[in-house]
Design a protein around this motif. Structure first.
Motif, short mmCIF file in Angstrom:
data_model
loop_
_atom_site.label_atom_id
_atom_site.label_comp_id
_atom_site.label_asym_id
_atom_site.label_seq_id
_atom_site.Cartn_x
_atom_site.Cartn_y
_atom_site.Cartn_z
N MET A 1 0.96 -1.10 0.12
CA MET A 1 -0.17 0.10 -0.04
C MET A 1 0.96 1.24 -0.02
SD MET A 1 -2.89 1.49 2.89
CE MET A 1 -2.47 0.22 3.85
N TRP A 2 0.75 2.17 -0.66
CA TRP A 2 1.24 3.63 -0.79
C TRP A 2 0.83 4.53 0.09
CZ3 TRP A 2 5.71 3.10 -3.33
CH2 TRP A 2 5.92 2.15 -4.32
N ILE A 3 1.52 5.35 0.75
CA ILE A 3 0.96 6.39 1.54
C ILE A 3 1.50 7.58 1.31
CG2 ILE A 3 1.10 7.06 4.10
CD1 ILE A 3 1.88 3.89 4.80
N GLU A 4 0.80 8.64 1.11
CA GLU A 4 1.03 10.11 0.85
C GLU A 4 1.58 10.56 2.22
OE1 GLU A 4 -0.79 13.03 -1.85
OE2 GLU A 4 -1.69 13.45 0.20
N SER A 5 2.83 11.30 2.13
CA SER A 5 3.50 11.73 3.36
C SER A 5 3.81 12.87 3.14
CB SER A 5 4.60 10.79 3.99
OG SER A 5 4.23 9.61 4.09
N ILE A 6 4.14 13.94 4.19
CA ILE A 6 4.49 15.25 4.12
C ILE A 6 5.91 15.47 4.71
CG2 ILE A 6 4.13 17.59 4.48
CD1 ILE A 6 1.98 16.42 2.86
N ILE A 7 6.89 15.88 4.24
CA ILE A 7 8.28 16.18 4.54
C ILE A 7 8.73 17.43 4.59
CG2 ILE A 7 10.77 15.61 4.29
CD1 ILE A 7 10.06 13.06 2.59
N MET A 8 9.00 17.81 5.88
CA MET A 8 9.53 19.52 6.33
C MET A 8 11.01 19.22 6.94
SD MET A 8 6.28 21.01 7.85
CE MET A 8 6.94 22.70 7.77
N PRO A 9 11.67 20.18 6.85
CA PRO A 9 13.16 20.31 7.49
C PRO A 9 12.93 20.27 9.04
CG PRO A 9 12.54 22.36 6.38
CD PRO A 9 11.60 21.40 6.09
N ARG A 10 13.61 19.76 9.67
CA ARG A 10 13.81 19.84 11.11
C ARG A 10 14.24 21.13 11.78
NH1 ARG A 10 12.76 15.78 14.59
NH2 ARG A 10 13.12 14.10 12.96
N GLU A 11 13.29 21.59 12.72
CA GLU A 11 14.05 23.05 13.22
C GLU A 11 14.52 22.82 14.40
OE1 GLU A 11 10.41 25.50 13.95
OE2 GLU A 11 9.82 25.53 11.62
N ASP A 12 15.66 23.75 14.51
CA ASP A 12 16.78 23.63 15.87
C ASP A 12 16.00 24.61 16.89
OD1 ASP A 12 18.52 23.52 17.42
OD2 ASP A 12 19.85 25.04 16.68
N ASP A 13 15.45 23.86 18.11
CA ASP A 13 14.66 24.55 19.05
C ASP A 13 15.68 24.96 20.17
OD1 ASP A 13 12.28 23.85 17.70
OD2 ASP A 13 12.23 22.03 18.93
N SER A 14 17.15 24.98 19.72
CA SER A 14 18.03 25.29 21.02
C SER A 14 18.13 26.72 21.25
CB SER A 14 19.36 24.80 20.88
OG SER A 14 19.77 25.13 19.51
N ALA A 15 17.81 27.66 19.95
CA ALA A 15 18.15 28.83 20.12
C ALA A 15 16.53 29.64 20.57
CB ALA A 15 18.48 29.46 18.72
N PRO A 16 16.66 30.87 21.07
CA PRO A 16 15.33 31.32 21.11
C PRO A 16 14.64 31.69 20.08
CG PRO A 16 17.18 32.69 22.55
CD PRO A 16 17.71 31.42 21.89
N TYR A 17 13.48 32.10 20.04
CA TYR A 17 12.77 32.77 18.82
C TYR A 17 12.99 34.24 18.54
CZ TYR A 17 9.25 34.43 15.43
OH TYR A 17 8.56 35.06 14.46
N VAL A 18 13.49 34.55 17.74
CA VAL A 18 13.65 36.01 17.26
C VAL A 18 13.02 36.32 15.94
CG1 VAL A 18 15.58 37.76 16.81
CG2 VAL A 18 15.97 36.13 18.63
N PRO A 19 12.17 37.30 16.00
CA PRO A 19 11.35 37.48 14.53
C PRO A 19 12.39 38.32 13.52
CG PRO A 19 10.16 38.86 16.67
CD PRO A 19 11.74 38.10 17.11
N ALA A 20 12.14 37.92 12.42
CA ALA A 20 12.93 38.37 11.29
C ALA A 20 12.74 39.73 11.17
CB ALA A 20 12.90 37.50 9.97
N PRO A 21 13.70 40.55 10.71
CA PRO A 21 13.58 42.07 10.45
C PRO A 21 12.71 42.15 8.93
CG PRO A 21 15.81 41.34 10.01
CD PRO A 21 15.02 40.21 10.69
N GLN A 22 12.04 43.08 8.98
CA GLN A 22 11.18 43.52 7.70
C GLN A 22 12.09 43.26 6.41
OE1 GLN A 22 8.06 43.25 6.93
NE2 GLN A 22 7.21 43.15 8.99
N ARG A 23 12.06 42.60 5.23
CA ARG A 23 12.82 42.76 3.94
C ARG A 23 11.86 42.63 2.99
NH1 ARG A 23 15.23 37.01 5.57
NH2 ARG A 23 13.46 35.59 4.82
N ASP A 24 12.60 42.96 1.77
CA ASP A 24 12.00 42.78 0.56
C ASP A 24 11.69 41.26 0.27
OD1 ASP A 24 10.93 43.21 -2.13
OD2 ASP A 24 12.84 43.54 -2.71
N ARG A 25 10.36 41.04 -0.05
CA ARG A 25 10.02 39.67 -0.23
C ARG A 25 10.64 39.14 -1.55
NH1 ARG A 25 3.77 38.85 1.58
NH2 ARG A 25 4.04 39.81 3.58
N ARG A 26 10.98 39.79 -2.50
CA ARG A 26 11.64 39.51 -3.67
C ARG A 26 13.02 38.90 -3.51
NH1 ARG A 26 10.91 44.69 -6.92
NH2 ARG A 26 11.42 45.52 -4.73
#
Length: 124
Positions: A1-26
């Motif tokens: 049986m074939w299964i559809e799965s989703i793969i995402m990169p694993r995130e590093d949780d060791s560093a505290p969350y810092v919002p990214a500065p505003q930048r040009d999306r292009r």
């Protein structure tokens, strides 16, 4: 049986969350596409290194988001979940899709209930 799965990169949780500065999306688009390409390359190298090619039916192309869809066997899904570079989730067995989208069959009739005869009359 074939299964559809989703793969995402694993995130590093060791560093505290810092919002990214505003930048040009292009300027972020090429970076995002490169990250998606790296994820696909990592998955492909993992599959070939662990000899899972027979257990993988299809792997999506990289896009804007670092997210891949893969159609694989249960054994390949178990091995992919052991990887440390990415996270693998499970969507559904592919065999379940035709029963849900078809207009005939036991599952479709149960889902439609008493409205099925009126819908069939409208479609004819």
């Amino acid at each position: 049986m074939w299964i559809e799965s989703i793969i995402m990169p694993r995130e590093d949780d060791s560093a505290p969350y810092v919002p990214a500065p505003q930048r040009d999306r292009r300027s972020g688009l090429p970076v995002a596409m490169a990250e998606s390409r790296r994820l696909r390359d990592a998955v492909q190298s993992f599959v070939s290194a662990h000899d899972l090619s027979d257990g993988v039916k299809w792997l999506s192309e990289p896009g804007i988001l670092p997210l891949l869809t893969i159609h694989c066997t249960d054994f390949a899904l178990t091995k992919l979940r052991e990887a440390t570079d990415f996270v693998v989730g499970c969507a559904a067995p592919i065999d379940a899709y035709p029963a849900l989208v078809g207009t005939h069959g036991p599952m479709a009739a149960e889902l439609l209930g008493t409205t099925a005869p009126s819908l069939e009359r409208r479609c004819v």
